[in-house]
Design an enzyme around this catalytic site. Structure first.
Site, PDB file in Angstrom:
ATOM      1  CB  CYS A   1      -0.904   0.034   1.231  1.00 24.18           C
ATOM      2  SG  CYS A   1      -2.038  -1.349   1.299  1.00 24.18           S
TER       3      CYS A   1
ATOM      4  NE  ARG B   1      -2.693  -4.538  -2.860  1.00 21.33           N
ATOM      5  CZ  ARG B   1      -2.217  -3.875  -1.817  1.00 21.33           C
ATOM      6  NH1 ARG B   1      -2.391  -2.575  -1.732  1.00 21.33           N
ATOM      7  NH2 ARG B   1      -1.564  -4.504  -0.863  1.00 21.33           N
TER       8      ARG B   1
HETATM    9  C1  BEZ Z   1       0.609  -4.652   1.873  1.00 25.23           C
HETATM   10  O1  BEZ Z   1       1.797  -4.822   1.910  1.00 25.23           O
HETATM   11  O2  BEZ Z   1       0.115  -3.579   1.511  1.00 25.23           O
HETATM   12  C2  BEZ Z   1      -0.303  -5.783   2.235  1.00 25.23           C
HETATM   13  C3  BEZ Z   1       0.072  -7.058   1.888  1.00 25.23           C
HETATM   14  C4  BEZ Z   1      -0.756  -8.115   2.245  1.00 25.23           C
HETATM   15  C5  BEZ Z   1      -1.936  -7.872   2.928  1.00 25.23           C
HETATM   16  C6  BEZ Z   1      -2.314  -6.567   3.231  1.00 25.23           C
HETATM   17  C7  BEZ Z   1      -1.495  -5.523   2.881  1.00 25.23           C
END
Ligand code: BEZ
Length: 241
Positions: free
Chosen positions: A58, A141
């Site tokens: 993110c 997402r």
């Molecule tokens: C992230 O790194 O943004 C992420 C990865 C897996 C689950 C939720 C967020």
């Protein structure tokens, strides 16, 4: 009934479709309160969700979107983010990004577009951003492209582990704007300057005419005709000077 089944049964989960009016909501964001989509009438907007603050994928996405915000604004498109976190978490995360994080040559990145707090999941549920098979508590997402008439024009979903491709998001925006402006469709991997597809022949007569036309059409067959569309013409019409 287990939790996943009960979420699936929950009538408050909905999923806007392409061509629907974008569902309305009022929200608190890092840039003040917004009413969506009415505050953005007359503009395109991209409403996108992400799973959580202070997570690496993110963070990389937010930095990239913030870096590209001006480019999207020049195409008359505002960005609005959402995650199932509270306002103070959002503020702390965005401050950390600006003060500490360097990624892909970007640093000191200030996120100036609104990030919606959605602890109640009200907005996420309205937009089908919670996909229980992936996570019951975090938004996937999702990317919603909404046009100046507040209509959902495209939807792209990615799982939690996959960061979005921002070249593709920009390409899709410009392609849809080009379709609207020039009444054409865009073929696979289209970018401004590439040939565009003219609307399919609606009668045998038109099909015949198309095949024998010498007026700038390149017909591979009666149903598949392309024509040139100058890159500068596209960009001059779409991008703010
Ligand atoms: C992230 O790194 O943004 C992420 C990865 C897996 C689950 C939720 C967020």
């Amino acid at each position: 009934m287990n939790t996943t089944e009960s979420i699936k049964e929950d009538q408050s989960f909905s999923m806007p479709r392409i061509g629907d009016k974008a569902p309305e909501f009022a929200a608190v964001t890092t840039q003040g309160n917004i009413n969506y989509p009415s505050d953005y009438k007359g503009k395109w907007s991209i409403l996108f969700s992400h799973p959580a603050d202070f997570t690496p994928v993110c963070t990389s996405e937010f930095m990239t979107f913030a870096h590209l915000e001006e480019k999207f604004e020049k195409a008359n498109c505002s960005l609005i983010g959402l995650s199932i976190d509270g306002l103070y978490s959002h503020i702390a995360w965005l401050r950390t990004i600006k003060d500490k994080i360097e990624f892909n040559g970007m640093k000191n990145i200030e996120v100036k577009f609104p990030l919606i707090e959605d602890i109640s999941m009200e907005v996420a549920k309205k937009y089908g951003m919670i996909q229980p098979g992936e996570s019951k508590t975090q938004a996937v997402r999702a990317v919603f492209f909404v046009d100046p008439n507040e209509v959902v024009r495209a939807i792209i979903y990615y799982p939690l582990s996959l960061g979005r491709n921002f070249d593709e998001l920009y390409r899709a925006l410009i392609a849809m704007q080009t379709s609207d402006k020039f009444n054409v469709a865009t073929p696979a991997d289209w970018n401004p300057g590439d040939d565009v597809i003219v609307s399919p022949a609606g009668s045998c007569g038109v099909a015949e005419e198309r095949m024998s036309s010498t007026e700038g059409l390149d017909c591979k067959d009666w149903f598949f005709c392309t024509k040139k569309l100058d890159k500068n013409l596209v960009l001059n019409e779409i991008l703010e000077k």
